[in-house]
Design a protein around this motif. Structure first.
Motif, PDB file in Angstrom:
ATOM      1  N   GLY A 121      57.984  19.229 -22.916  1.00  0.00           N
ATOM      2  CA  GLY A 121      59.073  18.622 -22.157  1.00  0.00           C
ATOM      3  C   GLY A 121      58.795  17.166 -21.835  1.00  0.00           C
ATOM      4  N   GLU A 122      57.559  16.747 -22.051  1.00  0.00           N
ATOM      5  CA  GLU A 122      57.170  15.351 -21.837  1.00  0.00           C
ATOM      6  C   GLU A 122      56.692  14.782 -23.165  1.00  0.00           C
ATOM      7  OE1 GLU A 122      54.321  15.011 -18.670  1.00  0.00           O
ATOM      8  OE2 GLU A 122      55.788  15.615 -17.167  1.00  0.00           O
ATOM      9  N   PRO A 123      57.177  13.600 -23.549  1.00  0.00           N
ATOM     10  CA  PRO A 123      56.851  13.052 -24.873  1.00  0.00           C
ATOM     11  C   PRO A 123      55.372  12.808 -25.135  1.00  0.00           C
ATOM     12  CG  PRO A 123      58.633  11.804 -23.835  1.00  0.00           C
ATOM     13  CD  PRO A 123      58.110  12.760 -22.808  1.00  0.00           C
TER      14      PRO A 123
ATOM     15  N   SER B 281      60.352  21.554 -24.563  1.00  0.00           N
ATOM     16  CA  SER B 281      59.322  22.544 -24.282  1.00  0.00           C
ATOM     17  C   SER B 281      59.416  23.728 -25.248  1.00  0.00           C
ATOM     18  CB  SER B 281      59.496  23.051 -22.844  1.00  0.00           C
ATOM     19  OG  SER B 281      58.607  24.105 -22.590  1.00  0.00           O
ATOM     20  N   LEU B 282      58.267  24.322 -25.562  1.00  0.00           N
ATOM     21  CA  LEU B 282      58.235  25.541 -26.380  1.00  0.00           C
ATOM     22  C   LEU B 282      58.693  26.764 -25.596  1.00  0.00           C
ATOM     23  CD1 LEU B 282      54.893  25.336 -28.418  1.00  0.00           C
ATOM     24  CD2 LEU B 282      57.222  25.279 -29.302  1.00  0.00           C
ATOM     25  N   VAL B 283      58.779  26.649 -24.285  1.00  0.00           N
ATOM     26  CA  VAL B 283      59.205  27.758 -23.439  1.00  0.00           C
ATOM     27  C   VAL B 283      60.598  27.427 -22.913  1.00  0.00           C
ATOM     28  CG1 VAL B 283      58.663  29.127 -21.396  1.00  0.00           C
ATOM     29  CG2 VAL B 283      56.807  28.239 -22.816  1.00  0.00           C
ATOM     30  N   LEU B 284      61.575  28.245 -23.323  1.00  0.00           N
ATOM     31  CA  LEU B 284      62.974  27.942 -23.029  1.00  0.00           C
ATOM     32  C   LEU B 284      63.718  29.174 -22.522  1.00  0.00           C
ATOM     33  CD1 LEU B 284      63.340  26.091 -26.369  1.00  0.00           C
ATOM     34  CD2 LEU B 284      63.655  24.981 -24.165  1.00  0.00           C
TER      35      LEU B 284
ATOM     36  N   GLN C  82      71.654  18.276 -22.716  1.00  0.00           N
ATOM     37  CA  GLN C  82      72.470  18.982 -21.724  1.00  0.00           C
ATOM     38  C   GLN C  82      71.978  20.409 -21.500  1.00  0.00           C
ATOM     39  OE1 GLN C  82      76.368  18.470 -23.496  1.00  0.00           O
ATOM     40  NE2 GLN C  82      76.907  16.833 -22.066  1.00  0.00           N
ATOM     41  N   ILE C  83      71.621  21.123 -22.574  1.00  0.00           N
ATOM     42  CA  ILE C  83      71.255  22.537 -22.415  1.00  0.00           C
ATOM     43  C   ILE C  83      69.794  22.758 -22.035  1.00  0.00           C
ATOM     44  CG2 ILE C  83      73.085  23.467 -23.870  1.00  0.00           C
ATOM     45  CD1 ILE C  83      71.042  23.685 -26.146  1.00  0.00           C
ATOM     46  N   THR C  84      68.933  21.784 -22.333  1.00  0.00           N
ATOM     47  CA  THR C  84      67.504  21.975 -22.040  1.00  0.00           C
ATOM     48  C   THR C  84      66.978  21.056 -20.939  1.00  0.00           C
ATOM     49  OG1 THR C  84      66.695  20.332 -23.635  1.00  0.00           O
ATOM     50  CG2 THR C  84      67.066  22.597 -24.457  1.00  0.00           C
ATOM     51  N   GLY C  85      67.641  19.917 -20.749  1.00  0.00           N
ATOM     52  CA  GLY C  85      67.122  18.916 -19.826  1.00  0.00           C
ATOM     53  C   GLY C  85      66.078  18.016 -20.473  1.00  0.00           C
ATOM     54  N   TYR C  86      65.799  18.236 -21.747  1.00  0.00           N
ATOM     55  CA  TYR C  86      64.785  17.466 -22.473  1.00  0.00           C
ATOM     56  C   TYR C  86      65.429  16.647 -23.591  1.00  0.00           C
ATOM     57  CZ  TYR C  86      61.765  21.066 -20.408  1.00  0.00           C
ATOM     58  OH  TYR C  86      61.133  21.917 -19.552  1.00  0.00           O
ATOM     59  N   THR C  87      64.747  15.574 -23.976  1.00  0.00           N
ATOM     60  CA  THR C  87      65.221  14.804 -25.123  1.00  0.00           C
ATOM     61  C   THR C  87      64.659  15.410 -26.402  1.00  0.00           C
ATOM     62  OG1 THR C  87      63.358  13.275 -24.913  1.00  0.00           O
ATOM     63  CG2 THR C  87      65.406  12.628 -23.840  1.00  0.00           C
ATOM     64  N   VAL C  88      65.392  15.236 -27.494  1.00  0.00           N
ATOM     65  CA  VAL C  88      64.941  15.725 -28.796  1.00  0.00           C
ATOM     66  C   VAL C  88      63.566  15.132 -29.085  1.00  0.00           C
ATOM     67  CG1 VAL C  88      65.403  15.599 -31.278  1.00  0.00           C
ATOM     68  CG2 VAL C  88      67.271  16.038 -29.689  1.00  0.00           C
ATOM     69  N   GLY C  89      62.653  15.968 -29.553  1.00  0.00           N
ATOM     70  CA  GLY C  89      61.303  15.503 -29.868  1.00  0.00           C
ATOM     71  C   GLY C  89      60.287  15.834 -28.796  1.00  0.00           C
ATOM     72  N   SER C  90      60.760  16.191 -27.590  1.00  0.00           N
ATOM     73  CA  SER C  90      59.798  16.544 -26.539  1.00  0.00           C
ATOM     74  C   SER C  90      60.189  17.839 -25.832  1.00  0.00           C
ATOM     75  CB  SER C  90      59.684  15.405 -25.520  1.00  0.00           C
ATOM     76  OG  SER C  90      60.915  15.190 -24.878  1.00  0.00           O
TER      77      SER C  90
END
Length: 149
Positions: free
Chosen positions: A123-125, A99-102, A89-97
């Motif tokens: 952000g992409e697995p 992004s390092l830039v947030l 919800q807060i990042t738009g990404y799934t755990v494990g992928s």
């Protein structure tokens, strides 16, 4: 990932996006895949407090993090790990992928600065971002550091 690349280019940081056949699910898998020390991997953890959410980017060799000590460093009463649904919800990404830039307040592990390059999420697995720790510091809203050791 286009947004990530745009930010990296705009900030004029040296980086490399490395694509791989399958997701790398752990720091150890990443270290093995790239032939690097596990400390060069940079998993991102998400913490929840009464002040909101924080991203914490740690060295893959850190092991357990004392959340009470981190809460003290950032001036929070209590910290706990965000659950996978909250991370999405807060990042738009799934755990494990992630992004390092947030766009979250960020806590950086000083251990990462021992290495010329670190490796983490895009952000992409099936891809990994390689960049210098100083670039990570420049790209994120750093509010605190974890000390070495």
């Amino acid at each position: 990932m286009d947004n990530l690349i745009a930010i990296l280019q705009e900030e004029k940081v040296e980086f490399e996006i490395i694509h791989h056949d399958k997701p790398l699910r752990t720091a150890q898998e990443g270290a093995n895949h790239f032939g690097i020390e596990i400390g060069q991997t940079a998993p991102t953890l998400f913490l929840k407090s009464e002040k909101g959410f924080f991203a914490m980017i740690v060295s893959g060799n850190r092991g357990r993090v004392d959340l009470d000590k981190v809460a003290e460093i950032i001036g929070c009463d209590q910290l706990k790990m965000a659950n996978p649904k909250e991370v999405q919800q807060i990042t738009g990404y799934t755990v494990g992928s992630v992004s390092l830039v947030l766009s979250l307040p960020c806590i950086l592990d000083r251990e990462l600065f021992r290495y010329p390059f670190i490796y983490g999420g895009t952000g992409e697995p099936a891809s990994t971002l390689k960049l210098a720790p100083a670039a990570l510091e420049k790209l994120n809203q750093v509010v605190a550091y974890l000390d070495i050791g």
